[in-house]
Design a protein around this motif. Structure first.
Motif, PDB file in Angstrom:
ATOM      1  N   ALA A  98      12.451 -79.216  -0.884  1.00  0.00           N
ATOM      2  CA  ALA A  98      11.412 -79.620   0.069  1.00  0.00           C
ATOM      3  C   ALA A  98      10.036 -79.629  -0.601  1.00  0.00           C
ATOM      4  N   PHE A  99       9.779 -78.653  -1.459  1.00  0.00           N
ATOM      5  CA  PHE A  99       8.503 -78.588  -2.180  1.00  0.00           C
ATOM      6  C   PHE A  99       8.334 -79.823  -3.059  1.00  0.00           C
ATOM      7  N   LEU A 100       9.395 -80.225  -3.750  1.00  0.00           N
ATOM      8  CA  LEU A 100       9.320 -81.396  -4.627  1.00  0.00           C
ATOM      9  C   LEU A 100       9.170 -82.695  -3.831  1.00  0.00           C
ATOM     10  N   ARG A 101       9.771 -82.771  -2.644  1.00  0.00           N
ATOM     11  CA  ARG A 101       9.571 -83.953  -1.785  1.00  0.00           C
ATOM     12  C   ARG A 101       8.111 -84.045  -1.351  1.00  0.00           C
ATOM     13  N   PHE A 102       7.528 -82.890  -1.019  1.00  0.00           N
ATOM     14  CA  PHE A 102       6.105 -82.844  -0.665  1.00  0.00           C
ATOM     15  C   PHE A 102       5.269 -83.331  -1.842  1.00  0.00           C
ATOM     16  N   ALA A 103       5.556 -82.817  -3.030  1.00  0.00           N
ATOM     17  CA  ALA A 103       4.808 -83.196  -4.237  1.00  0.00           C
ATOM     18  C   ALA A 103       4.929 -84.696  -4.499  1.00  0.00           C
ATOM     19  N   ALA A 104       6.121 -85.259  -4.293  1.00  0.00           N
ATOM     20  CA  ALA A 104       6.345 -86.683  -4.551  1.00  0.00           C
ATOM     21  C   ALA A 104       5.549 -87.571  -3.599  1.00  0.00           C
ATOM     22  N   ALA A 105       5.181 -87.047  -2.443  1.00  0.00           N
ATOM     23  CA  ALA A 105       4.433 -87.821  -1.445  1.00  0.00           C
ATOM     24  C   ALA A 105       2.922 -87.798  -1.698  1.00  0.00           C
ATOM     25  N   LEU A 106       2.499 -87.059  -2.705  1.00  0.00           N
ATOM     26  CA  LEU A 106       1.062 -86.936  -2.989  1.00  0.00           C
ATOM     27  C   LEU A 106       0.586 -88.038  -3.919  1.00  0.00           C
ATOM     28  N   PRO A 107      -0.652 -88.489  -3.806  1.00  0.00           N
ATOM     29  CA  PRO A 107      -1.604 -88.114  -2.761  1.00  0.00           C
ATOM     30  C   PRO A 107      -1.210 -88.750  -1.428  1.00  0.00           C
ATOM     31  N   ASP A 115     -11.083 -78.268  -2.425  1.00  0.00           N
ATOM     32  CA  ASP A 115     -12.392 -78.739  -2.899  1.00  0.00           C
ATOM     33  C   ASP A 115     -12.815 -80.036  -2.211  1.00  0.00           C
ATOM     34  N   GLY A 116     -12.011 -80.514  -1.246  1.00  0.00           N
ATOM     35  CA  GLY A 116     -12.354 -81.708  -0.491  1.00  0.00           C
ATOM     36  C   GLY A 116     -11.911 -83.016  -1.111  1.00  0.00           C
ATOM     37  N   THR A 117     -11.264 -82.955  -2.269  1.00  0.00           N
ATOM     38  CA  THR A 117     -10.753 -84.155  -2.925  1.00  0.00           C
ATOM     39  C   THR A 117      -9.280 -84.336  -2.562  1.00  0.00           C
ATOM     40  N   PRO A 118      -8.724 -85.545  -2.763  1.00  0.00           N
ATOM     41  CA  PRO A 118      -7.319 -85.754  -2.437  1.00  0.00           C
ATOM     42  C   PRO A 118      -6.402 -84.763  -3.173  1.00  0.00           C
ATOM     43  N   LEU A 119      -5.413 -84.252  -2.460  1.00  0.00           N
ATOM     44  CA  LEU A 119      -4.440 -83.346  -3.066  1.00  0.00           C
ATOM     45  C   LEU A 119      -3.482 -84.166  -3.917  1.00  0.00           C
ATOM     46  N   THR A 120      -3.318 -83.766  -5.171  1.00  0.00           N
ATOM     47  CA  THR A 120      -2.405 -84.448  -6.093  1.00  0.00           C
ATOM     48  C   THR A 120      -1.449 -83.425  -6.685  1.00  0.00           C
ATOM     49  N   ASP A 126       0.810 -72.572 -10.666  1.00  0.00           N
ATOM     50  CA  ASP A 126       2.035 -71.922 -11.121  1.00  0.00           C
ATOM     51  C   ASP A 126       1.718 -70.454 -11.384  1.00  0.00           C
ATOM     52  N   TYR A 127       2.243 -69.585 -10.538  1.00  0.00           N
ATOM     53  CA  TYR A 127       2.001 -68.142 -10.660  1.00  0.00           C
ATOM     54  C   TYR A 127       3.193 -67.413 -11.276  1.00  0.00           C
ATOM     55  N   GLY A 128       4.053 -68.157 -11.964  1.00  0.00           N
ATOM     56  CA  GLY A 128       5.231 -67.538 -12.555  1.00  0.00           C
ATOM     57  C   GLY A 128       6.371 -67.464 -11.562  1.00  0.00           C
ATOM     58  N   MET A 129       6.306 -66.515 -10.648  1.00  0.00           N
ATOM     59  CA  MET A 129       7.384 -66.349  -9.660  1.00  0.00           C
ATOM     60  C   MET A 129       7.253 -67.299  -8.476  1.00  0.00           C
ATOM     61  N   ALA A 130       6.093 -67.934  -8.311  1.00  0.00           N
ATOM     62  CA  ALA A 130       5.860 -68.846  -7.194  1.00  0.00           C
ATOM     63  C   ALA A 130       4.989 -70.006  -7.656  1.00  0.00           C
ATOM     64  N   ILE A 131       5.216 -71.156  -7.035  1.00  0.00           N
ATOM     65  CA  ILE A 131       4.403 -72.337  -7.297  1.00  0.00           C
ATOM     66  C   ILE A 131       3.848 -72.791  -5.957  1.00  0.00           C
ATOM     67  N   THR A 132       2.551 -73.133  -5.937  1.00  0.00           N
ATOM     68  CA  THR A 132       1.896 -73.424  -4.665  1.00  0.00           C
ATOM     69  C   THR A 132       1.035 -74.684  -4.736  1.00  0.00           C
ATOM     70  N   PHE A 133       0.778 -75.219  -3.560  1.00  0.00           N
ATOM     71  CA  PHE A 133      -0.275 -76.202  -3.321  1.00  0.00           C
ATOM     72  C   PHE A 133      -1.199 -75.593  -2.284  1.00  0.00           C
ATOM     73  N   ASN A 134      -2.503 -75.670  -2.508  1.00  0.00           N
ATOM     74  CA  ASN A 134      -3.492 -75.187  -1.539  1.00  0.00           C
ATOM     75  C   ASN A 134      -4.271 -76.386  -1.013  1.00  0.00           C
ATOM     76  N   PHE A 135      -4.369 -76.478   0.315  1.00  0.00           N
ATOM     77  CA  PHE A 135      -5.004 -77.633   0.928  1.00  0.00           C
ATOM     78  C   PHE A 135      -5.648 -77.246   2.245  1.00  0.00           C
ATOM     79  N   LEU A 136      -6.291 -78.216   2.882  1.00  0.00           N
ATOM     80  CA  LEU A 136      -7.020 -78.005   4.131  1.00  0.00           C
ATOM     81  C   LEU A 136      -6.377 -78.781   5.266  1.00  0.00           C
ATOM     82  N   ASP A 137      -6.427 -78.209   6.469  1.00  0.00           N
ATOM     83  CA  ASP A 137      -6.085 -79.015   7.635  1.00  0.00           C
ATOM     84  C   ASP A 137      -7.368 -79.738   8.066  1.00  0.00           C
ATOM     85  N   PRO A 138      -7.305 -80.658   9.041  1.00  0.00           N
ATOM     86  CA  PRO A 138      -8.506 -81.408   9.408  1.00  0.00           C
ATOM     87  C   PRO A 138      -9.667 -80.547   9.907  1.00  0.00           C
TER      88      PRO A 138
END
Length: 160
Positions: A98-107, A115-120, A126-138
């Protein structure tokens, strides 16, 4: 309590043993628009209320959102200005696929990094044990998508 004495709480005797996180409060200025955004981005839908009744919900009452696949509610949307100060990130878990499907849909439209720019895909962490995307809701609330399937996700992101 007998005798008015207070027994100290130690790590082995908590006051209560919780079994999970129940929900998180988020503040939005346009609840109907937020419902659409959370459905499109994270697959969350209203919980315990018909979609037609959302507009009539009193502004002081929360609107719960839950995964469309079933399960307990996880977001409680209130109408109003979001609190400021401190880290108020809400993290959502996804398995590796599911994480990779989300990534494939970016931007993606209407999906911005903190930072207000498009999420890519390049903006993952990459925190080693976890990989994340940080973003904003509207409404500017801080959200995070996290996967602990780090080997699968790391390989999938490298191959993209």
């Amino acid at each position: 309590m007998s005798g008015g004495s207070v027994q100290p709480v130690t790590p082995t005797t908590p006051l209560v043993r919780t079994d999970r996180l129940d929900h998180v409060h988020l503040y939005v200025t346009d609840r109907p628009a937020a419902v659409i955004w959370y459905r499109q981005v994270l697959g969350l839908v209203p919980y315990g209320i018909n979609a037609a009744d959302i507009d009539g919900l009193h502004r002081d009452h929360p609107l719960f959102l839950a995964p469309a696949t079933g399960g307990h509610h996880c977001l409680s949307l209130f109408t109003g200005k979001r609190p400021t100060g401190g880290d108020r990130t809400v993290a959502f878990h996804a398995d590796g696929a599911a994480f990779l499907r989300f990534a494939a849909a970016l931007p993606a439209p209407n999906l911005l990094a903190r930072d207000g720019t498009p999420l890519t895909t390049a903006k993952h962490h990459d925190y080693g044990m976890a990989i994340t995307f940080n973003f904003l809701d509207p409404a500017g609330n801080h959200l995070e998508l996290v996967s602990y399937d780090h080997d699968q996700v790391r390989a999938g992101l490298a191959a993209a």
